[in-house]
Design a protein around this motif. Structure first.
Motif, short mmCIF file in Angstrom:
data_model
loop_
_atom_site.label_atom_id
_atom_site.label_comp_id
_atom_site.label_asym_id
_atom_site.label_seq_id
_atom_site.Cartn_x
_atom_site.Cartn_y
_atom_site.Cartn_z
N ARG A 100 0.87 -1.14 0.07
CA ARG A 100 -0.14 -0.07 0.02
C ARG A 100 0.97 1.23 0.15
N ALA A 102 1.55 4.67 1.45
CA ALA A 102 1.42 5.60 2.55
C ALA A 102 -0.12 6.86 2.33
N SER A 103 -0.06 7.13 1.33
CA SER A 103 -0.91 8.16 0.86
C SER A 103 -2.32 7.54 0.63
N ASN A 104 -2.64 6.40 0.78
CA ASN A 104 -3.85 5.45 0.39
C ASN A 104 -4.44 5.64 1.89
N HIS A 105 -5.64 6.41 1.74
CA HIS A 105 -6.17 6.76 3.14
C HIS A 105 -7.42 5.77 3.32
N THR A 106 -7.78 4.74 2.56
CA THR A 106 -8.56 3.65 2.88
C THR A 106 -8.12 2.78 3.85
N SER A 107 -8.86 1.98 4.41
CA SER A 107 -8.57 1.27 5.51
C SER A 107 -7.64 0.15 5.36
N ASP A 136 6.09 4.87 1.83
CA ASP A 136 5.96 6.18 1.35
C ASP A 136 7.09 6.63 0.31
#
Length: 172
Positions: A100, A102-107, A136
């Motif tokens: 993932r 780090a900027s992916n704000h989904t759970s 990131d």
């Protein structure tokens, strides 16, 4: 298991040394996953390294009926890891990696549930080890190691500490 995890760390070191462009241009997770797999493949001679591989021999990876883990397809039947280190023909799954940004704000819950399912020894396609990596621009912001369908806390701490020692992550 530390031998395999050290190979993941070596792949991360190479990935960050050569793939900064992906983060500078905010390229999507699938491209990042693919480029990580390229570096991981160099560490696992004799193994196949594939992205989004949904087979075990001739069979499609399906979750057991009634599982709480959501699936990765529109038919709600199959599951596949972002990256898998395996032997296609035998079939034998060594390592599953979920990546993932780090900027992916989904759970992160879906990835965690997938790794629990993909490493569950009661499931016929279980991987020996699962690794969750949140990346990131400069380092791993979060990592977890899964064994036997659960987060292995001692291995997760060891892995995070090794990443931090090498400047690839923050210690837990």
């Amino acid at each position: 298991m530390q031998t395999e995890l050290n190979k993941v760390i070596a792949a991360l070191r190479d990935f960050y040394a050569h793939e900064g462009f992906l983060f500078e241009k905010d390229i999507g997770e699938r491209a990042i996953t693919h480029r990580f797999a390229v570096h991981l493949e160099k560490q696992f001679a004799g193994w196949s390294v594939d992205c989004n591989y949904d087979r075990l021999g001739e069979r499609t990876l399906h979750l057991p009926h009634g599982t709480i883990v959501s699936t990765d397809d529109h038919l709600d039947k199959s599951i596949y890891p972002d990256v898998v280190v395996h032997q296609r023909e035998i079939p034998n799954n060594l390592l599953s990696v979920e990546i993932r940004k780090a900027s992916n704000h989904t759970s992160v819950t879906h990835d965690q549930h997938k790794l629990r399912a993909l490493t569950d020894p009661h499931v016929w396609f279980a991987c020996w080890i699962g690794v969750l990596l949140v990346l990131d621009k400069h380092h791993v912001t979060m990592s977890e190691v899964y064994v036997g369908g659960l987060v292995d806390e001692p291995l997760s701490r060891w892995f995070a500490t090794r990443l931090a020692e090498l400047g690839l992550g923050a210690s837990r």
